[in-house]
Scaffold this active site. Structure first.
Site, short mmCIF file in Angstrom:
data_model
loop_
_atom_site.label_atom_id
_atom_site.label_comp_id
_atom_site.label_asym_id
_atom_site.label_seq_id
_atom_site.Cartn_x
_atom_site.Cartn_y
_atom_site.Cartn_z
N ARG A 93 9.03 -13.12 23.50
CA ARG A 93 8.65 -11.84 24.10
C ARG A 93 9.71 -11.46 25.12
O ARG A 93 9.95 -12.20 26.08
CB ARG A 93 7.28 -11.96 24.75
CG ARG A 93 6.85 -10.72 25.52
CD ARG A 93 5.41 -10.86 26.05
NE ARG A 93 5.02 -9.68 26.78
CZ ARG A 93 4.98 -9.60 28.12
NH1 ARG A 93 5.29 -10.63 28.88
NH2 ARG A 93 4.60 -8.47 28.69
N HIS B 160 9.08 -3.06 31.19
CA HIS B 160 8.75 -4.14 32.11
C HIS B 160 9.42 -3.79 33.45
O HIS B 160 10.26 -4.52 33.95
CB HIS B 160 9.21 -5.49 31.56
CG HIS B 160 8.49 -6.68 32.12
ND1 HIS B 160 7.89 -7.65 31.34
CD2 HIS B 160 8.27 -7.07 33.40
CE1 HIS B 160 7.34 -8.58 32.11
NE2 HIS B 160 7.56 -8.25 33.38
N GLU C 6 1.88 -4.85 32.34
CA GLU C 6 1.20 -4.83 33.63
C GLU C 6 1.37 -3.51 34.38
O GLU C 6 1.99 -3.49 35.46
CB GLU C 6 1.68 -5.99 34.52
CG GLU C 6 1.50 -7.36 33.89
CD GLU C 6 1.70 -8.49 34.89
OE1 GLU C 6 2.00 -8.22 36.06
OE2 GLU C 6 1.51 -9.66 34.50
N ASN D 83 -2.11 -10.85 30.31
CA ASN D 83 -1.40 -11.75 31.23
C ASN D 83 -2.42 -12.27 32.21
O ASN D 83 -3.17 -11.49 32.81
CB ASN D 83 -0.31 -11.00 32.00
CG ASN D 83 0.87 -10.60 31.12
OD1 ASN D 83 0.88 -10.88 29.92
ND2 ASN D 83 1.85 -9.96 31.72
N TYR E 80 -2.91 -15.18 35.40
CA TYR E 80 -2.39 -16.24 36.25
C TYR E 80 -3.49 -16.87 37.10
O TYR E 80 -3.47 -18.05 37.36
CB TYR E 80 -1.28 -15.70 37.16
CG TYR E 80 -0.02 -15.40 36.37
CD1 TYR E 80 0.90 -16.41 36.10
CD2 TYR E 80 0.21 -14.14 35.83
CE1 TYR E 80 2.04 -16.16 35.35
CE2 TYR E 80 1.35 -13.89 35.08
CZ TYR E 80 2.26 -14.90 34.84
OH TYR E 80 3.37 -14.67 34.08
N GLU F 267 1.37 -13.65 28.84
CA GLU F 267 1.96 -14.40 29.95
C GLU F 267 0.91 -15.32 30.54
O GLU F 267 -0.23 -14.90 30.76
CB GLU F 267 2.45 -13.49 31.10
CG GLU F 267 3.73 -12.78 30.82
CD GLU F 267 4.18 -11.93 32.01
OE1 GLU F 267 3.87 -12.29 33.17
OE2 GLU F 267 4.85 -10.91 31.76
C1 FCB Z 1 3.92 -11.08 36.10
C2 FCB Z 1 5.14 -10.35 35.56
C3 FCB Z 1 6.26 -11.25 35.19
C4 FCB Z 1 6.40 -12.43 36.13
C5 FCB Z 1 5.08 -13.10 36.37
C6 FCB Z 1 5.15 -14.29 37.27
O1 FCB Z 1 3.23 -10.23 36.94
O2 FCB Z 1 4.80 -9.58 34.44
O3 FCB Z 1 7.42 -10.47 35.09
O4 FCB Z 1 7.03 -12.04 37.28
O5 FCB Z 1 4.16 -12.19 36.86
#
Ligand code: FCB
Length: 476
Positions: free
Chosen positions: A77, A120, A165, A293, A295, A372
């Site tokens: 990607r 992006h 995002e 995405n 985290y 992500e």
């Molecule tokens: C996300 C982004 C990516 C990277 C990660 C850690 O928000 O899409 O570019 O910076 O976080």
């Protein structure tokens, strides 16, 4: 995780973004993006880092593709840079498009599926000077850019993602000012949300009519968890956080309407004033996939004194504002979970919950891909030259396991992309935060596969062969 049978065709990949890896900031015809410009503002980026060279991927691309092949990745990607493809947003730049064309050829030759993202975050600075995403016209400019990229690559690229995002490129860029263009204007931030949605929908329709195979968008989603589910202030703060983080993106795209509570909360910032008749129909054009995405989750309180380390500070050394437009009172208490170097909670179960919930809450949900997921840690290079990043390896394996559990519970997830292939430019944190499964030495640009990269490669090999034991040694 190693023994699991994954759905047929499940994609294993890793992700990067143009601004974070390419470098060649002003080579090959490329001109300033808003990030090049932003990096010159004192204090905008930790340590005064810039994107000028990044990790030199522009010059090392064939070698990086070889690395992907060694790791056994099915898919890569990446994003195309608008400022490289249409410098100053004037006309298509052949040299810029050629770079991506060569990248796609290298990938296909290596048997790796190209997974392309159009936006992006690197808007041409020339467009920011005309108002950027606060200006509705930028949405129409985006379609021209998408069209140029499609003309060059549409014969070979099947998977197209419009935005990565949009939360960040609207609310962090125009509201908090922690990302480029660094504006702190709540109404502009809300206009940017809507104009990016519009750009997404217009591009989906345009590329669909040209025959694009698979079209989608990537959203960064987080479970909004009230600190005390009996406390009205916590509950309301969690509702408002969920509106700004998740639902103002999911609902227009998947349901064709903004949530009523978001419209009400955001009325003082003019959300209803930027919506024109017919917009939502365009914005809700059917999709073939949704990129997720993820985290971390967020524990939310409506009591200011509950504030703790929320990991949302962004790294900038200049004053920034809150991205929670109209909800600046939201506080992020801690619940004592371990955290990564970003200050983000480690909680793999959150990913499972999120994936299952999406299917329950959105009846028209297309297939999901984790586009992500990954972690920053303070890596060290051992005397033997290796990077024993057990925490990152564990993070990845545990999150992949959570994806497997979500599939067991009915979620239609078809792939997982680890963030990131390489250590890279982490936006306002500069090079201070490393997310790669491959280490980059910022002096020599030398690449070294970390233990997490080896563990991920082992996981992919095991998934492919469906054998009980992985091909490489793994962290405990
Ligand atoms: C996300 C982004 C990516 C990277 C990660 C850690 O928000 O899409 O570019 O910076 O976080």
């Amino acid at each position: 995780t190693y023994k699991r049978q994954w759905p047929e065709g499940f994609l294993w990949g890793s992700a990067t973004a143009a601004a974070q890896v390419e470098g060649a900031g002003h080579e090959g015809g490329k001109e300033d993006s808003i990030w090049d410009h932003f990096a010159r503002i004192p204090g905008a980026i930790a340590n005064g880092d810039t994107l000028e060279q990044a990790v030199d991927h522009y010059h090392r691309m064939p070698q990086d593709v070889r690395l992907m092949k060694e790791l056994g990745l099915d898919s890569y990607r990446f994003s195309t840079s608008w400022a490289r493809v249409r410098p100053g947003d004037r006309t298509a730049n052949r040299e810029g498009l050629d770079f991506y064309s060569r990248l796609v050829d290298e990938l296909l030759e290596a048997g790796i599926l190209p997974w392309l993202t159009l936006y992006h975050w690197d808007l041409p600075q020339a467009l920011e000077e005309k108002g950027g995403w606060a200006n509705r016209d930028t949405a129409y400019r985006f379609v021209e850019y998408a069209d140029d990229v499609y003309s060059a690559l549409g014969d070979r690229v099947r998977h197209w993602t419009t935005f990565n995002e949009p939360f960040c490129s609207s609310l962090l860029g125009y509201g908090a000012g922690v990302h480029a263009p660094g504006r702190q204007e709540p109404a502009a931030a809300i206009a940017a949300v809507h104009h990016q949605h519009l750009a997404h929908g217009l591009a989906v329709n345009a590329l669909r009519s040209r025959g694009a195979g698979q079209l989608g968008i990537t959203l960064n989603l987080s479970n909004s968890i009230p600190r005390d589910s009996q406390d009205p202030a916590d509950l309301d703060a969690a509702r408002r956080f969920d509106s700004l983080q998740n639902r103002i993106f999911l609902d227009p795209i998947l349901r064709g309407s903004y949530p009523e509570d978001s419209l009400r909360d955001l009325a003082p910032f003019g959300l209803q004033d930027v919506i024109r008749p017919g917009d939502l129909e365009i914005i809700s054009a059917p999709l073939d996939f949704l990129g997720v995405n993820h985290y971390h989750d967020d524990l939310i309180s409506g009591h200011a004194d509950a504030a703790g380390s929320d990991g949302h500070s962004g790294g900038a050394e200049r004053p920034t504002a809150s991205p929670w437009i109209g909800s600046e009172d939201i506080a992020f208490p801690s619940r004592g979970l371990p955290r990564t170097a970003m200050g983000w909670e480690v909680n793999p179960k959150g990913l499972r919950t999120l994936l299952v919930r999406l299917g329950e809450e959105y009846p028209s949900l297309p297939p999901l891909y984790i586009t992500e997921n990954g972690a920053a840690y303070e890596d060290t290079v051992s005397p033997d030259g290796a990077v024993h990043d057990d925490e990152r390896a564990r993070f990845i394996l545990d999150h992949v396991a959570a994806v497997g559990e979500a599939i067991d519970q009915g979620a239609d997830v078809r792939g997982y992309f680890v963030w990131s292939l390489l250590d890279n430019f982490e936006w306002s944190w500069g090079y201070g935060k490393r997310f790669g499964i491959v280490r980059v030495d910022y002096g020599s640009f030398e690449r070294t596969v970390k233990d997490s990269g080896k563990a991920y490669a082992g996981l992919i090999a095991a998934a492919k062969r469906n054998i009980p034991r992985p091909a490489v040694s793994l962290p405990a």
